[in-house]
Design an enzyme around this catalytic site. Structure first.
Site, PDB file in Angstrom:
ATOM      1  N   GLU A   7       0.794  -1.233   0.000  1.00  0.00           N
ATOM      2  CA  GLU A   7       0.000   0.000   0.000  1.00  0.00           C
ATOM      3  C   GLU A   7       0.824   1.279   0.000  1.00  0.00           C
ATOM      4  O   GLU A   7       0.501   2.240  -0.700  1.00  0.00           O
ATOM      5  CB  GLU A   7      -0.938   0.052   1.230  1.00  0.00           C
ATOM      6  CG  GLU A   7      -2.017  -0.991   1.245  1.00  0.00           C
ATOM      7  CD  GLU A   7      -1.602  -2.223   2.005  1.00  0.00           C
ATOM      8  OE1 GLU A   7      -2.484  -2.950   2.430  1.00  0.00           O
ATOM      9  OE2 GLU A   7      -0.388  -2.458   2.183  1.00  0.00           O
ATOM     10  N   ASP A  82      -2.185  -5.339   3.143  1.00  0.00           N
ATOM     11  CA  ASP A  82      -2.454  -5.646   4.550  1.00  0.00           C
ATOM     12  C   ASP A  82      -3.313  -6.900   4.735  1.00  0.00           C
ATOM     13  O   ASP A  82      -4.155  -7.216   3.877  1.00  0.00           O
ATOM     14  CB  ASP A  82      -3.147  -4.453   5.225  1.00  0.00           C
ATOM     15  CG  ASP A  82      -2.194  -3.300   5.458  1.00  0.00           C
ATOM     16  OD1 ASP A  82      -0.979  -3.534   5.426  1.00  0.00           O
ATOM     17  OD2 ASP A  82      -2.666  -2.165   5.667  1.00  0.00           O
ATOM     18  N   ASP A  84      -6.090  -7.885   6.014  1.00  0.00           N
ATOM     19  CA  ASP A  84      -7.469  -7.737   6.455  1.00  0.00           C
ATOM     20  C   ASP A  84      -8.360  -7.548   5.229  1.00  0.00           C
ATOM     21  O   ASP A  84      -7.896  -7.650   4.092  1.00  0.00           O
ATOM     22  CB  ASP A  84      -7.611  -6.559   7.434  1.00  0.00           C
ATOM     23  CG  ASP A  84      -7.152  -5.230   6.829  1.00  0.00           C
ATOM     24  OD1 ASP A  84      -6.828  -5.179   5.630  1.00  0.00           O
ATOM     25  OD2 ASP A  84      -7.113  -4.232   7.575  1.00  0.00           O
ATOM     26  N   GLU A  86      -9.795  -4.860   3.952  1.00  0.00           N
ATOM     27  CA  GLU A  86      -9.401  -3.751   3.087  1.00  0.00           C
ATOM     28  C   GLU A  86      -8.164  -4.098   2.273  1.00  0.00           C
ATOM     29  O   GLU A  86      -8.062  -3.751   1.091  1.00  0.00           O
ATOM     30  CB  GLU A  86      -9.141  -2.493   3.931  1.00  0.00           C
ATOM     31  CG  GLU A  86     -10.388  -1.850   4.494  1.00  0.00           C
ATOM     32  CD  GLU A  86     -11.370  -1.406   3.415  1.00  0.00           C
ATOM     33  OE1 GLU A  86     -10.952  -0.692   2.485  1.00  0.00           O
ATOM     34  OE2 GLU A  86     -12.544  -1.791   3.496  1.00  0.00           O
ATOM     35  N   TYR A 295       0.680  -5.546  12.964  1.00  0.00           N
ATOM     36  CA  TYR A 295      -0.435  -4.881  12.286  1.00  0.00           C
ATOM     37  C   TYR A 295      -1.435  -4.338  13.298  1.00  0.00           C
ATOM     38  O   TYR A 295      -1.823  -5.030  14.248  1.00  0.00           O
ATOM     39  CB  TYR A 295      -1.124  -5.857  11.342  1.00  0.00           C
ATOM     40  CG  TYR A 295      -2.085  -5.189  10.395  1.00  0.00           C
ATOM     41  CD1 TYR A 295      -1.679  -4.132   9.595  1.00  0.00           C
ATOM     42  CD2 TYR A 295      -3.406  -5.616  10.305  1.00  0.00           C
ATOM     43  CE1 TYR A 295      -2.560  -3.520   8.727  1.00  0.00           C
ATOM     44  CE2 TYR A 295      -4.291  -5.019   9.439  1.00  0.00           C
ATOM     45  CZ  TYR A 295      -3.868  -3.969   8.652  1.00  0.00           C
ATOM     46  OH  TYR A 295      -4.743  -3.362   7.801  1.00  0.00           O
ATOM     47  N   ARG A 297      -4.596  -3.075  12.879  1.00  0.00           N
ATOM     48  CA  ARG A 297      -6.048  -3.212  12.716  1.00  0.00           C
ATOM     49  C   ARG A 297      -6.410  -4.665  13.008  1.00  0.00           C
ATOM     50  O   ARG A 297      -6.374  -5.518  12.136  1.00  0.00           O
ATOM     51  CB  ARG A 297      -6.478  -2.800  11.311  1.00  0.00           C
ATOM     52  CG  ARG A 297      -6.303  -1.313  11.058  1.00  0.00           C
ATOM     53  CD  ARG A 297      -6.861  -0.880   9.716  1.00  0.00           C
ATOM     54  NE  ARG A 297      -6.707   0.556   9.539  1.00  0.00           N
ATOM     55  CZ  ARG A 297      -5.637   1.144   9.006  1.00  0.00           C
ATOM     56  NH1 ARG A 297      -4.633   0.392   8.581  1.00  0.00           N
ATOM     57  NH2 ARG A 297      -5.573   2.449   8.883  1.00  0.00           N
ATOM     58  N   HIS A 342      -6.024 -12.282  13.476  1.00  0.00           N
ATOM     59  CA  HIS A 342      -4.684 -11.698  13.552  1.00  0.00           C
ATOM     60  C   HIS A 342      -4.219 -11.620  14.998  1.00  0.00           C
ATOM     61  O   HIS A 342      -5.003 -11.699  15.934  1.00  0.00           O
ATOM     62  CB  HIS A 342      -4.687 -10.283  12.943  1.00  0.00           C
ATOM     63  CG  HIS A 342      -5.258 -10.250  11.569  1.00  0.00           C
ATOM     64  ND1 HIS A 342      -4.791 -11.027  10.550  1.00  0.00           N
ATOM     65  CD2 HIS A 342      -6.282  -9.518  11.056  1.00  0.00           C
ATOM     66  CE1 HIS A 342      -5.490 -10.781   9.450  1.00  0.00           C
ATOM     67  NE2 HIS A 342      -6.399  -9.886   9.741  1.00  0.00           N
TER      68      HIS A 342
END
Length: 875
Positions: A7, A82, A84, A86, A295, A297, A342
């Protein structure tokens, strides 16, 4: 060549260093495309087909082209965004774009890692997988839901609720929480109660004992509810001789909390560091990309096995064996809708106890200590309760104390709390035995009043949202920021207050869209989205169910007349808008009609061009007007007394005037007043007194000996010296700027003025605007900071720090300003000239024509002579 897509550029740079020369790592700069912000981007009638477009800013287009060009030359594409939903969506968007451009390598793989360390990245490259279609479907469902909710409901708001702004699916429910708390506070009626405390002493050590039984009756919190009873109880304690009947000592254990999740990190950073949720997430993102933490989130509360081993090793090296439990601790989440796919948030290396600088270092310290404490031994405490009785046994006192026998994890970290009970007593008691009679030094009867539930802080709001299962913790920061940006709420003393616009919007949604702002519905929607992400439900079926009910409801409301909507809200909000009056008049009584002896004067909610207000049914004969939400007891009844000035003894009041909230010291013409700046979240009496004392004398200028003043004016905070000014950045600077900084700022301002007006430097440079393609910049302005794309200038809300403005917020502000159209300039109509003036003008015109005729021959002659001279010169 192997192409890796992540990203952010920072992440790309770090990973490329780990992977070596055979890999090229490029950043997508987040999402590369989105639904166009216009009607028809999601088409329910076509099976919820969605149109996607690449973000229009040049940086994004250039980056997409760079990715496509590199993909054409690559043998393998590795999507490493990432771990997740998103991140999965970003990888899917990149994949779809490359397919369209026919630039997709034959070998495409997806890898994820929970930390940006060499070991984590290289291990992930050895275990690739395919894209998770269930996570992508969950993303599509959520994106379509938010689009359909916003683009269907917002036009209804604009047309039926004057002055209203857009409403989002999760933001509307979060706003309702804040508004509901306001209603609880307004409905609250305080109860009086008294506490009786004896100040006692044993062996030279003082302690307090509270009366818990009076006249043979056990006392609850509200048992003594008046001064008379309190005086009798106080006298009974004063007259009696108390003896210790029982000393009870109990061992207690306190266990550590698990490592941070996204939600608990935001809560603790708000409590302990005073960070907003959005600021916390920005710092955490930087720490993650720097490889310092895992991470950020996540709603998982368990650390990886290797991390637990590293943590236990670090504990053993730093502390003696008592601080390390025999077995590792394992945690499971109690939060609703928790997905523990996670790890919890933790440092990537437990030997590193510092990372980053400034606020980053503070947040890392919080993460490090919480993670380490989570694997440490429990704290051992001892709680002592001493019971004292008088000879009759009818009166009883109780003293409590708590002692930490072994700190355990408390040596590293203790979790913060939003509030502390008045009854908590962590003090140390002296050594006491049954039969002792401690000396009674004094007895105090103290009056108390029950308190309403506190307004939400960022920490408590995030906690409540998570408890209810509303939204996702990773979105709370943007949800809260949106409420502030749209001015539905404001922050005072780090607490949320609902603005009138927020109350009105919530009332509208509760009355006409009650189901969609119900906590159970929004929470249930999260459950359904979890079913989709888990592969147990089909996302289009979820959308179909939602749309089947929501579309007819919005169409029904759209068909209503605005006056009908206002009438319904007038009834729905009657208790709030028209509370009982102290003078006995009807709450809807119109004071102006009464003053002018006009009959039928009655107040009702009205809608105007600039929003809702309270007006009289006798309009236009009666012009009475009152702001929405302002109580009806007359001007100033909404004022509150904050306290008194210790120097003068005069009351300090918080008032609301034509130009917003302000504070006032004293009354009448002699009263001092000061506007309340919007960049102070913790506004209290101390701040009020500081503002009322302005201007502040910083000191005497070393060259002139004249005073340098710091104050706040029409255009914001400033410095003044000898008739010259320099701008300050914030209200806090008015009180914190020292002499050296003040002299420097004044010199810089004078230099700019002396050298002509220089072009202002941008506070922050953002990307290209998706529509105009102009570079977006945050600029300082005469009337405050603004954001511009070179064509449209949009004012930045006062509660948003210019340096914290994101690209998404900038686009929203510019689009909203552009939608209003160009500013209409006021033009003055020229008065028709009088006849006498018209005659004079005609005569003047005729005279001018004659003069021109006289000059013409001379002018012609002069031109002829010039021509003749030129010809001679040529010969």
């Amino acid at each position: 060549m192997q192409l890796v897509i992540v990203e952010s550029p920072a992440k790309a740079k770090t990973i490329e260093k780990y992977l070596g020369k055979d890999y090229k790592v490029l950043a997508s700069y987040g999402h590369v495309r989105d639904l166009p912000p216009k009607d028809g981007s999601v088409r329910p009638d076509e099976g919820f087909a969605m149109d996607w477009e690449v973000y229009a800013d040049k940086r994004n287009r250039d980056q997409v082209k760079a990715i496509a060009d590199a993909a054409k030359k690559s043998d393998r594409l590795i999507l490493a965004t990432d771990p997740d939903r998103e991140g999965e969506a970003i990888s899917w968007h990149v994949l779809e774009l490359l397919k369209k451009r026919k630039a997709l390598p034959s070998d495409v793989e997806r890898v994820t890692f929970n930390a940006i360390t060499k070991a984590a990245v290289t291990d992930a490259m050895k275990a690739p997988r395919e894209l998770d279609t269930d996570l992508i479907d969950a993303y599509l469902a959520r994106r379509a839901l938010d689009y359909l909710f916003g683009f269907t409901l917002s036009p209804v708001l604009w047309r039926k609720l004057p002055g209203a702004k857009s409403a989002g699916r999760v933001q509307s429910v979060a706003l309702r929480l804040i508004v509901d708390r306001e209603r609880e506070i307004e409905a609250f009626r305080a109860d009086e109660y008294w506490s009786i405390v004896a100040r006692m002493e044993q062996g030279g050590t003082s302690f307090d004992a509270r009366l818990v039984r009076f006249d043979g009756e056990k006392l609850e919190r509200l048992s003594i509810g008046d001064e008379g009873t309190a005086d009798r109880a106080k006298k009974a304690v004063e007259d009696a001789r108390f003896t210790i009947e029982q000393v009870e000592t109990k061992p207690l254990k306190r266990h550590p909390s698990p490592p941070f999740t996204t939600s608990t990190l935001q809560q603790e950073a708000a409590r302990k560091l005073g960070f907003s949720s959005s600021h916390t997430m920005r710092l955490a993102q930087s720490l993650y990309e720097a490889g310092a933490i895992t991470y950020m989130r996540t709603d998982g509360v368990q650390m990886d096995g290797s991390a637990i081993s590293a943590c236990r090793k670090a504990i053993a090296e730093r502390y003696d064996g008592h601080y390390l439990p025999e077995k590792p601790r394992h945690y499971s989440s109690k939060a609703k809708n928790a997905q523990e796919a996670h790890e919890a948030i933790r440092p990537t290396e437990f030997w590193r106890d510092r990372a980053g600088s400034g606020d980053e270092a503070k947040l890392y310290d919080l993460v490090f200590k919480r993670a380490m404490a989570s694997q440490m031994a429990s704290a051992r405490l001892e709680r002592t309760t001493v019971t004292l009785r008088d000879p009759t046994g009818r009166h009883e006192l109780r003293a409590t104390g708590q002692v930490v026998k072994f700190p355990g994890f408390l040596a590293v970290y203790e979790e913060g709390r939003d509030s502390k009970s008045d009854d908590e007593d962590d003090g140390l008691l002296p050594a006491m035995r049954e039969g002792d009679s401690p000396a009674k030094k004094a007895v105090e009867a103290t009056q108390h009043f029950t308190q309403p539930p506190p307004r939400f802080s960022e920490a408590s709001l995030v906690k409540r949202l998570e408890e209810l299962g509303i939204g996702r913790p990773s979105t709370y920061a943007s949800t809260i920021q949106t409420l502030r940006d749209r001015e539905y709420v404001r922050m005072e003393q780090k607490r949320f207050f609902a603005e009138d616009s927020g109350r009105l919007l919530t009332a509208f949604l509760e009355r006409f869209f009650e189901r969609y702002v119900a906590y159970e519905f929004t929470s249930g929607m999260e459950d359904e989205l979890d079913e989709v992400s888990g592969g147990r439900a089909e996302y289009k079926a979820l959308l179909e169910t939602f749309w089947r009910d929501f579309k007819p409801k919005s169409d029904e409301v759209m068909e209503r007349q605005p006056s009908e909507v206002t009438e319904v809200l007038d009834t729905f909000l009657e208790d709030y808008l028209f509370p009982p009056r102290a003078d006995g008049h009807d709450p809807r009584w119109c004071p102006l009609c009464a003053e002018q002896n006009r009959t039928g004067g009655e107040l009702h909610l009205r809608g105007g061009r600039y929003g809702a207000f309270i007006g009289c049914v006798n309009y236009p004969e009666c012009t009475f007007r009152r702001k929405f939400g302002q109580p009806g007891e007359g001007d100033g009844s909404d004022d509150t007394v904050m306290g008194e000035d210790p120097d003068t003894g005069l009351p300090v009041e918080r008032k609301t005037g034509r130009f917003g909230p302000y504070v006032q010291l004293g009354e009448g013409k002699e009263a001092k007043r000061a506007s309340i700046p919007r960049d102070i979240d913790d506004f209290d009496l101390e701040w009020a007194l500081k503002l009322l004392a302005l201007p502040r004398i910083v000191g005497q200028h070393p060259e002139t000996g004249k005073d340098i003043e710091a104050s706040i004016g029409r255009y914001g905070p400033y410095l003044r010296h000898d008739g010259k000014y320099a701008k300050l950045q914030s209200t806090r600077d008015v009180f914190e700027t020292g002499m050296n900084a003040a002299v420097s700022l004044l010199a810089e301002a004078a230099q700019r003025k002396g050298g002509g007006r220089q072009k202002a430097e941008p506070i922050k440079t953002l990307g290209k605007h998706p529509t105009s393609e102009g570079e977006m910049k945050v600029m300082p302005g005469r009337y405050g900071p603004y954001v511009t794309d070179g064509t449209t200038n949009a004012t930045i809300p006062k509660d948003t720090k210019p340096e914290d403005l994101t690209e998404e917020q900038a686009v929203d502000l510019i689009n909203a300003r552009a939608a209003k159209g160009p500013t209409k300039k006021k033009t003055r109509k020229k008065a028709a000239p009088k006849k006498a003036n018209a005659k004079k003008a005609t005569a003047k015109k005729a005279t001018a024509k004659k003069a021109a005729a006289k000059r013409a021959p001379a002018k012609k002659k002069k031109a002829s002579a010039a021509k003749e001279a030129t010809e001679k010169k040529a010969e």
